[in-house]
Scaffold this motif. Structure first.
Motif, PDB file in Angstrom:
ATOM      1  N   LYS A 365       0.829  -1.193   0.000  1.00  0.00           N
ATOM      2  CA  LYS A 365       0.000   0.000   0.000  1.00  0.00           C
ATOM      3  C   LYS A 365       0.871   1.252   0.000  1.00  0.00           C
ATOM      4  CE  LYS A 365      -3.764  -2.413   0.185  1.00  0.00           C
ATOM      5  NZ  LYS A 365      -4.640  -2.513  -1.009  1.00  0.00           N
ATOM      6  N   ALA A 366       0.448   2.240  -0.766  1.00  0.00           N
ATOM      7  CA  ALA A 366       1.156   3.517  -0.843  1.00  0.00           C
ATOM      8  C   ALA A 366       0.221   4.618  -0.366  1.00  0.00           C
ATOM      9  CB  ALA A 366       1.613   3.788  -2.275  1.00  0.00           C
ATOM     10  N   THR A 367       0.628   5.352   0.650  1.00  0.00           N
ATOM     11  CA  THR A 367      -0.174   6.441   1.198  1.00  0.00           C
ATOM     12  C   THR A 367       0.427   7.783   0.774  1.00  0.00           C
ATOM     13  OG1 THR A 367      -0.741   5.101   3.130  1.00  0.00           O
ATOM     14  CG2 THR A 367      -1.109   7.468   3.303  1.00  0.00           C
ATOM     15  N   ILE A 368      -0.376   8.606   0.149  1.00  0.00           N
ATOM     16  CA  ILE A 368       0.095   9.901  -0.353  1.00  0.00           C
ATOM     17  C   ILE A 368       0.467  10.806   0.827  1.00  0.00           C
ATOM     18  CG2 ILE A 368      -0.489  11.929  -1.725  1.00  0.00           C
ATOM     19  CD1 ILE A 368      -0.277   9.380  -3.355  1.00  0.00           C
ATOM     20  N   THR A 369       1.684  11.344   0.770  1.00  0.00           N
ATOM     21  CA  THR A 369       2.151  12.251   1.828  1.00  0.00           C
ATOM     22  C   THR A 369       2.314  13.681   1.332  1.00  0.00           C
ATOM     23  OG1 THR A 369       4.475  11.745   1.321  1.00  0.00           O
ATOM     24  CG2 THR A 369       3.373  10.374   2.983  1.00  0.00           C
ATOM     25  N   GLN A 370       2.530  13.849   0.030  1.00  0.00           N
ATOM     26  CA  GLN A 370       2.751  15.194  -0.519  1.00  0.00           C
ATOM     27  C   GLN A 370       2.224  15.238  -1.943  1.00  0.00           C
ATOM     28  OE1 GLN A 370       6.554  17.972  -1.781  1.00  0.00           O
ATOM     29  NE2 GLN A 370       6.778  16.600  -0.016  1.00  0.00           N
ATOM     30  N   VAL A 371       1.542  16.320  -2.268  1.00  0.00           N
ATOM     31  CA  VAL A 371       0.972  16.466  -3.608  1.00  0.00           C
ATOM     32  C   VAL A 371       1.440  17.781  -4.217  1.00  0.00           C
ATOM     33  CG1 VAL A 371      -1.132  16.660  -4.973  1.00  0.00           C
ATOM     34  CG2 VAL A 371      -1.072  15.113  -3.014  1.00  0.00           C
ATOM     35  N   GLN A 372       2.011  17.692  -5.402  1.00  0.00           N
ATOM     36  CA  GLN A 372       2.399  18.853  -6.193  1.00  0.00           C
ATOM     37  C   GLN A 372       1.559  18.855  -7.470  1.00  0.00           C
ATOM     38  OE1 GLN A 372       4.547  21.154  -5.166  1.00  0.00           O
ATOM     39  NE2 GLN A 372       5.077  20.064  -3.271  1.00  0.00           N
ATOM     40  N   PRO A 373       1.531  19.975  -8.201  1.00  0.00           N
ATOM     41  CA  PRO A 373       0.719  19.996  -9.426  1.00  0.00           C
ATOM     42  C   PRO A 373       1.081  18.895 -10.417  1.00  0.00           C
ATOM     43  CG  PRO A 373       1.366  22.221  -8.831  1.00  0.00           C
ATOM     44  CD  PRO A 373       2.123  21.294  -7.914  1.00  0.00           C
ATOM     45  N   ARG A 374       2.385  18.550 -10.497  1.00  0.00           N
ATOM     46  CA  ARG A 374       2.817  17.613 -11.540  1.00  0.00           C
ATOM     47  C   ARG A 374       3.243  16.244 -11.007  1.00  0.00           C
ATOM     48  NH1 ARG A 374       3.442  14.618 -14.909  1.00  0.00           N
ATOM     49  NH2 ARG A 374       4.102  14.859 -17.064  1.00  0.00           N
ATOM     50  N   PHE A 375       3.460  16.117  -9.695  1.00  0.00           N
ATOM     51  CA  PHE A 375       3.848  14.828  -9.140  1.00  0.00           C
ATOM     52  C   PHE A 375       3.348  14.714  -7.709  1.00  0.00           C
ATOM     53  CE2 PHE A 375       7.288  17.612  -7.874  1.00  0.00           C
ATOM     54  CZ  PHE A 375       7.567  17.223  -6.572  1.00  0.00           C
ATOM     55  N   ALA A 376       3.441  13.492  -7.172  1.00  0.00           N
ATOM     56  CA  ALA A 376       3.038  13.235  -5.790  1.00  0.00           C
ATOM     57  C   ALA A 376       4.033  12.269  -5.170  1.00  0.00           C
ATOM     58  CB  ALA A 376       1.624  12.655  -5.737  1.00  0.00           C
ATOM     59  N   ILE A 377       4.182  12.350  -3.848  1.00  0.00           N
ATOM     60  CA  ILE A 377       5.066  11.457  -3.108  1.00  0.00           C
ATOM     61  C   ILE A 377       4.220  10.600  -2.177  1.00  0.00           C
ATOM     62  CG2 ILE A 377       6.954  11.316  -1.429  1.00  0.00           C
ATOM     63  CD1 ILE A 377       8.032  13.913  -2.583  1.00  0.00           C
ATOM     64  N   ALA A 378       4.536   9.309  -2.120  1.00  0.00           N
ATOM     65  CA  ALA A 378       3.770   8.380  -1.285  1.00  0.00           C
ATOM     66  C   ALA A 378       4.723   7.547  -0.433  1.00  0.00           C
ATOM     67  CB  ALA A 378       2.914   7.473  -2.155  1.00  0.00           C
ATOM     68  N   ARG A 379       4.261   7.188   0.747  1.00  0.00           N
ATOM     69  CA  ARG A 379       5.030   6.330   1.648  1.00  0.00           C
ATOM     70  C   ARG A 379       4.480   4.908   1.567  1.00  0.00           C
ATOM     71  NH1 ARG A 379       7.953   7.550   6.539  1.00  0.00           N
ATOM     72  NH2 ARG A 379       8.357   5.624   7.701  1.00  0.00           N
ATOM     73  N   LEU A 380       5.389   3.941   1.435  1.00  0.00           N
ATOM     74  CA  LEU A 380       4.996   2.542   1.341  1.00  0.00           C
ATOM     75  C   LEU A 380       4.914   1.915   2.715  1.00  0.00           C
ATOM     76  CD1 LEU A 380       7.339   1.476  -1.609  1.00  0.00           C
ATOM     77  CD2 LEU A 380       4.977   2.286  -1.752  1.00  0.00           C
ATOM     78  N   ASP A 381       4.007   0.951   2.847  1.00  0.00           N
ATOM     79  CA  ASP A 381       3.937   0.250   4.127  1.00  0.00           C
ATOM     80  C   ASP A 381       4.981  -0.855   4.208  1.00  0.00           C
ATOM     81  OD1 ASP A 381       2.867  -1.538   2.343  1.00  0.00           O
ATOM     82  OD2 ASP A 381       1.026  -1.929   3.465  1.00  0.00           O
ATOM     83  N   LYS A 382       5.730  -1.067   3.100  1.00  0.00           N
ATOM     84  CA  LYS A 382       6.845  -2.012   3.069  1.00  0.00           C
ATOM     85  C   LYS A 382       7.937  -1.413   2.191  1.00  0.00           C
ATOM     86  CE  LYS A 382       3.558  -5.825   3.437  1.00  0.00           C
ATOM     87  NZ  LYS A 382       2.909  -6.947   2.735  1.00  0.00           N
ATOM     88  N   THR A 383       9.170  -1.733   2.455  1.00  0.00           N
ATOM     89  CA  THR A 383      10.286  -1.160   1.721  1.00  0.00           C
ATOM     90  C   THR A 383      10.227  -1.534   0.237  1.00  0.00           C
ATOM     91  OG1 THR A 383      11.655  -1.301   3.693  1.00  0.00           O
ATOM     92  CG2 THR A 383      12.793  -0.950   1.608  1.00  0.00           C
ATOM     93  N   ALA A 384      10.457  -0.568  -0.640  1.00  0.00           N
ATOM     94  CA  ALA A 384      10.344  -0.784  -2.079  1.00  0.00           C
ATOM     95  C   ALA A 384      11.292  -1.865  -2.574  1.00  0.00           C
ATOM     96  CB  ALA A 384      10.612   0.530  -2.817  1.00  0.00           C
ATOM     97  N   SER A 385      12.534  -1.858  -2.080  1.00  0.00           N
ATOM     98  CA  SER A 385      13.526  -2.819  -2.569  1.00  0.00           C
ATOM     99  C   SER A 385      13.155  -4.246  -2.227  1.00  0.00           C
ATOM    100  CB  SER A 385      14.899  -2.482  -1.980  1.00  0.00           C
ATOM    101  OG  SER A 385      14.843  -2.508  -0.552  1.00  0.00           O
ATOM    102  N   ARG A 386      12.409  -4.431  -1.160  1.00  0.00           N
ATOM    103  CA  ARG A 386      12.022  -5.772  -0.752  1.00  0.00           C
ATOM    104  C   ARG A 386      11.122  -6.433  -1.787  1.00  0.00           C
ATOM    105  NH1 ARG A 386       8.462  -7.149   4.690  1.00  0.00           N
ATOM    106  NH2 ARG A 386       8.173  -9.377   4.294  1.00  0.00           N
TER     107      ARG A 386
END
Length: 398
Positions: A365-386
């Motif tokens: 699951k990815a939870t949105i933490t920051q929203v910009q007009p052209r992109f957004a940043i999300a935090r994963l509930d598990k590490t991406a590399s895993r």
């Protein structure tokens, strides 16, 4: 329609909140053209799936003097299938058997929840003229770029789609082969590039097939015009065609999602020397312009109803630690705290060794933490590399 099953989105899902997955098997006699057999087998599988979901077969016959003059059979369902995926193909003793999985959506479900609330980003490319000479009358040569502009502006007046005008980009090298000029799966590789450039989920394009006059000599004065006027009859009106093909390709796989032909005709009220241009005030005031406007409204309604209920998808730009950056932003309605599911992209090959895009649910699951007009940043509930989450993977909201 040949290869029509690839028109449906090639997304594999394990569980969906708004639909029910079903597996079915269909078969067809193997003929020389493998694609024809495949189409028939898929149709048969969907027919079997429809019956499993409560569909019913209706047949009727018309008899005249004891002979059957009409024999019709129809299948009625209370919903529709989407996200069809071919699980297995097998040929045995001249019979092609296909096993597929699809999601069944009951009628009215999307109308109630409006899909997922996000505005799908749509790039509206140029609409090529099949016969440029037909645009000389009235000076309509600007229609290739102005029609996408009108379409994009009208789409943005609705709440389901966020349209971006890309009328300067023509998608097809040959309009005679559109929409499948790239390959026989009706995928369009350059639509993926355009979608990536603009951050679009879908690419709308098309071909203006006909702008010709129906009766070009209707405006020529005749010796019988005056007698006809005396008895209340008028000269034949000068009518002009407007025929438009509209295509929608998925921005991730390039697959054809939707296509339709729209046709109308209206009175062309101007002489052969008038230069109204397309989408000008004088053009819209004409009877012909009113008919064209009605067609555009129908196209917008169809795009909203067909794309508005699709899952929302956005590509991952990069991943680092527990965070990912998404190719989406506030313009589509994304807000901090929103939760999406991460899907990994891969390619699988059909019997003809043609690559098709497939999505795998990582359960991350990815939870949105920051929203910009052209992109957004999300935090994963598990590490991406895993889970090997990386650039070009996608997040999905149902």
């Amino acid at each position: 329609m040949k290869n029509w099953m690839w028109v449906i989105m090639v997304v594999l899902i394990n569980s969906v909140a708004h639909g029910q997955e079903i597996t079915a098997t269909g078969s067809a006699v193997l003929v020389e053209d493998l694609e024809v057999s495949r189409d028939n087998a898929v149709r048969d599988a969907l027919r079997q799936a429809s019956l499993q979901m409560g569909g019913s077969i209706h047949s009727s016959q018309m008899l005249v003097d004891g002979l059957v003059t009409s024999d019709q059979t129809s299948l009625k369902t209370n919903g529709q299938f989407r996200h069809v995926r071919i699980l297995q193909e097998k040929i045995s003793h001249g019979i092609l058997e296909i096993k597929l999985r699809a999601e069944f959506i009951q009628e009215g479900q999307c109308a109630m929840n409006e899909g997922n609330g996000y505005r799908k980003a749509v790039a509206v490319a140029g609409f090529a003229l099949q016969s440029p000479k037909q645009a000389v009358l009235g000076g309509l040569q600007n229609i290739e770029q102005h029609l996408p502009s009108v379409l994009a502006n009208t789409l943005n007046g609705h709440h389901r789609l966020h349209a971006m005008d890309s009328g300067n980009v023509l998608m097809f090298n040959s309009v005679d082969r559109a929409p499948s000029s790239q390959n026989n799966l009706q995928r369009l590789s350059n639509s993926v590039e355009l979608a990536k450039e603009l951050g679009a989920q879908f690419v709308v394009s098309g071909v203006i097939r006909d702008l010709d006059m129906i009766n070009p000599d209707a405006g020529v004065p005749q010796i019988w015009d005056k007698p006809l006027n005396l008895i209340g009859l008028s000269r034949e009106k000068r009518m002009r065609n407007f025929v438009l093909d509209v295509y929608v390709h998925d921005g991730i796989s390039g697959a054809l999602m939707f296509q339709n032909t729209y046709a109308t005709a209206g009175e062309w009220e101007y002489d052969d020397y008038a230069k109204t241009g397309f989408a000008t005030p004088i053009f819209w005031k004409s009877n012909y312009g009113e008919h064209v406007k009605d067609v555009i409204s129908t196209v917008v309604d169809d795009l909203n109803s067909n794309l508005g209920c699709q899952p929302y998808m956005a590509k991952i730009i990069d991943a680092k630690g527990d965070f990912i950056r998404l190719d989406t932003g506030g313009s589509v309605g994304m807000r901090p705290g929103d939760e999406l599911t991460v899907f990994r992209t891969s390619t699988f090959y059909n019997l003809d060794q043609q690559g098709l895009t497939q999505l795998h649910d990582t359960k991350v699951k990815a939870t949105i933490t920051q929203v910009q007009p052209r992109f957004a940043i999300a935090r994963l509930d598990k590490t991406a590399s895993r889970f090997a989450i990386q650039r070009e993977d996608v997040v999905v909201a149902w």
